[in-house]
Scaffold this motif. Structure first.
Motif, PDB file in Angstrom:
ATOM      1  N   SER A 146      45.481  41.932  35.658  1.00 52.91           N
ATOM      2  CA  SER A 146      44.015  42.605  35.406  1.00 52.91           C
ATOM      3  C   SER A 146      42.742  41.167  35.679  1.00 52.91           C
ATOM      4  CB  SER A 146      43.546  43.434  33.967  1.00 52.91           C
ATOM      5  OG  SER A 146      43.768  42.608  33.168  1.00 52.91           O
ATOM      6  N   ASN A 147      43.284  40.058  35.098  1.00 54.88           N
ATOM      7  CA  ASN A 147      42.092  38.985  36.007  1.00 54.88           C
ATOM      8  C   ASN A 147      41.995  38.321  36.815  1.00 54.88           C
ATOM      9  OD1 ASN A 147      43.673  37.987  33.891  1.00 54.88           O
ATOM     10  ND2 ASN A 147      42.046  36.786  32.924  1.00 54.88           N
ATOM     11  N   VAL A 148      43.411  38.600  37.538  1.00 49.50           N
ATOM     12  CA  VAL A 148      43.869  37.842  38.461  1.00 49.50           C
ATOM     13  C   VAL A 148      43.294  38.225  40.190  1.00 49.50           C
ATOM     14  CG1 VAL A 148      45.439  36.877  39.949  1.00 49.50           C
ATOM     15  CG2 VAL A 148      46.108  37.250  37.299  1.00 49.50           C
ATOM     16  N   PRO A 149      42.267  37.089  40.336  1.00 44.86           N
ATOM     17  CA  PRO A 149      42.048  37.659  41.455  1.00 44.86           C
ATOM     18  C   PRO A 149      42.604  38.159  42.764  1.00 44.86           C
ATOM     19  CG  PRO A 149      41.011  35.278  40.737  1.00 44.86           C
ATOM     20  CD  PRO A 149      42.194  35.402  40.035  1.00 44.86           C
ATOM     21  N   THR A 150      41.974  39.169  43.687  1.00 46.88           N
ATOM     22  CA  THR A 150      43.027  39.374  44.698  1.00 46.88           C
ATOM     23  C   THR A 150      42.413  39.225  45.938  1.00 46.88           C
ATOM     24  OG1 THR A 150      41.616  41.717  44.558  1.00 46.88           O
ATOM     25  CG2 THR A 150      43.555  41.519  43.699  1.00 46.88           C
ATOM     26  N   THR A 151      43.324  39.134  47.193  1.00 44.56           N
ATOM     27  CA  THR A 151      42.123  39.017  47.914  1.00 44.56           C
ATOM     28  C   THR A 151      42.858  39.657  49.279  1.00 44.56           C
ATOM     29  OG1 THR A 151      44.249  37.649  48.951  1.00 44.56           O
ATOM     30  CG2 THR A 151      42.861  36.528  47.617  1.00 44.56           C
ATOM     31  N   SER A 190      35.554  37.221  29.279  1.00 46.83           N
ATOM     32  CA  SER A 190      35.811  38.435  30.194  1.00 46.83           C
ATOM     33  C   SER A 190      34.626  39.418  30.963  1.00 46.83           C
ATOM     34  CB  SER A 190      37.806  38.317  29.304  1.00 46.83           C
ATOM     35  OG  SER A 190      37.217  39.820  29.282  1.00 46.83           O
ATOM     36  N   LYS A 191      35.674  39.666  32.040  1.00 44.30           N
ATOM     37  CA  LYS A 191      35.370  41.036  32.446  1.00 44.30           C
ATOM     38  C   LYS A 191      35.636  42.295  31.446  1.00 44.30           C
ATOM     39  CE  LYS A 191      38.283  41.351  35.719  1.00 44.30           C
ATOM     40  NZ  LYS A 191      38.860  41.570  37.010  1.00 44.30           N
ATOM     41  N   SER A 192      35.920  43.457  31.586  1.00 47.12           N
ATOM     42  CA  SER A 192      36.738  44.913  31.201  1.00 47.12           C
ATOM     43  C   SER A 192      37.917  44.153  31.473  1.00 47.12           C
ATOM     44  CB  SER A 192      36.097  45.624  31.066  1.00 47.12           C
ATOM     45  OG  SER A 192      36.783  46.543  30.238  1.00 47.12           O
ATOM     46  N   LEU A 193      39.153  44.380  30.483  1.00 45.39           N
ATOM     47  CA  LEU A 193      40.334  44.081  31.213  1.00 45.39           C
ATOM     48  C   LEU A 193      42.322  45.331  30.254  1.00 45.39           C
ATOM     49  CD1 LEU A 193      40.229  40.133  30.573  1.00 45.39           C
ATOM     50  CD2 LEU A 193      39.960  41.296  32.627  1.00 45.39           C
ATOM     51  N   ASP A 194      42.550  45.088  30.857  1.00 44.90           N
ATOM     52  CA  ASP A 194      43.773  46.152  30.178  1.00 44.90           C
ATOM     53  C   ASP A 194      44.755  45.247  29.660  1.00 44.90           C
ATOM     54  OD1 ASP A 194      45.882  47.479  30.144  1.00 44.90           O
ATOM     55  OD2 ASP A 194      45.556  48.999  31.479  1.00 44.90           O
TER      56      ASP A 194
END
Length: 253
Positions: free
Chosen positions: A214-219, A204-208
């Motif tokens: 924290s890993n849900v894409p934002t639009t 993953s990317k760096s996740l809190d």
């Protein structure tokens, strides 16, 4: 070395002990926890991005089906300097083991690796281990990790497990107290009592870990009005043009 409290309830084995695993490299093949497969573990995507942080490969796969390597994490409220208590679900297919890893840097340093496996030499019983992975050369070393509330099952090559790791804190990996990690998912072999190399299938990317989304894409929402410099005529400009045209017609008459 390890005390396991096994409580029988309706034919299911429930593991409620706090386990302290200390495993030296020369006893890697024998010093592990191997349980019966009577425990039922139900892992779904319910709550992903809302109440629990989920990672998987392939994307958005269903952990109740096949060909899905899935992990979720639910974090307690951080308590300085102890970090968080992390409740983890892990599901996937392997003839050996599946594992989830937490690391402050996926390309160097070390990862805390938690392994759920099937012991083919012991009638496919569920097997649990903790390891330290060298992120540079992929070397696995038995390590001391406190783990609670372990539950697991094996059905064919499908392995599912749940567990809780207390006091997770990235200060174990870097100088600052933090709950931000790279999450690794992968698998490997387990033959002759020896764990094979960890094959990283997802990083993953760096996740809190305290933020389920924290890993849900934002639009980004599309603008509702046109900018003033877009070249389009604005309402006040249209009114002014109509006024000029009307005055011109009146003067000609």
């Amino acid at each position: 070395m390890t005390v396991v409290l096994i409580e029988m309830e309706g034919g299911l084995i429930v593991f409620t002990a706090a386990l302290l695993l200390f495993l030296s490299p020369d006893v890697q093949g024998t010093a592990h926890l191997s349980f019966s497969n009577n425990t039922q573990v139900n892992i779904t995507r319910d709550g992903c991005g809302v109440s629990k942080l989920c990672v998987e490969t392939p994307d958005n796969c269903d952990p109740s089906g096949n060909s899905c390597l899935f992990a979720s994490a639910v974090s307690s409220v951080p308590v300085s300097p102890n970090g968080v208590d992390l409740t983890v679900e892990l599901s996937g297919e392997s003839a050996g083991y599946i594992a989830v890893g937490l690391t402050a840097n996926a390309s160097e340093g070390t990862s805390m690796l938690v392994i759920c496996a099937q012991n083919s030499s012991d009638n496919g019983k569920f097997l649990f281990r903790t390891m330290q992975r060298n992120n540079t050369n992929n070397m696995l070393t038995p390590t001391e990790t406190r783990v609670k509330e372990i539950r697991g099952m094996v059905n064919g090559n499908m392995i599912k497990c749940e567990f809780m790791v207390p006091n997770v804190n990235a200060s174990n990996f870097r100088s600052s107290e933090d709950t931000t990690f790279f999450v690794l998912l992968g698998n490997g072999s387990f033959e002759g009592g020896v764990f094979g190399a960890f094959n990283v299938l997802f990083s993953s990317k760096s996740l809190d870990l305290t933020k389920p989304g924290s890993n849900v894409p934002t639009t980004t929402a599309a603008p509702t009005t046109m900018p003033n410099n877009s070249g389009a005529l604005q309402p006040h400009a249209v009114l002014l043009l109509l006024s000029v045209l009307t005055l011109s017609v009146l003067l000609r008459v």
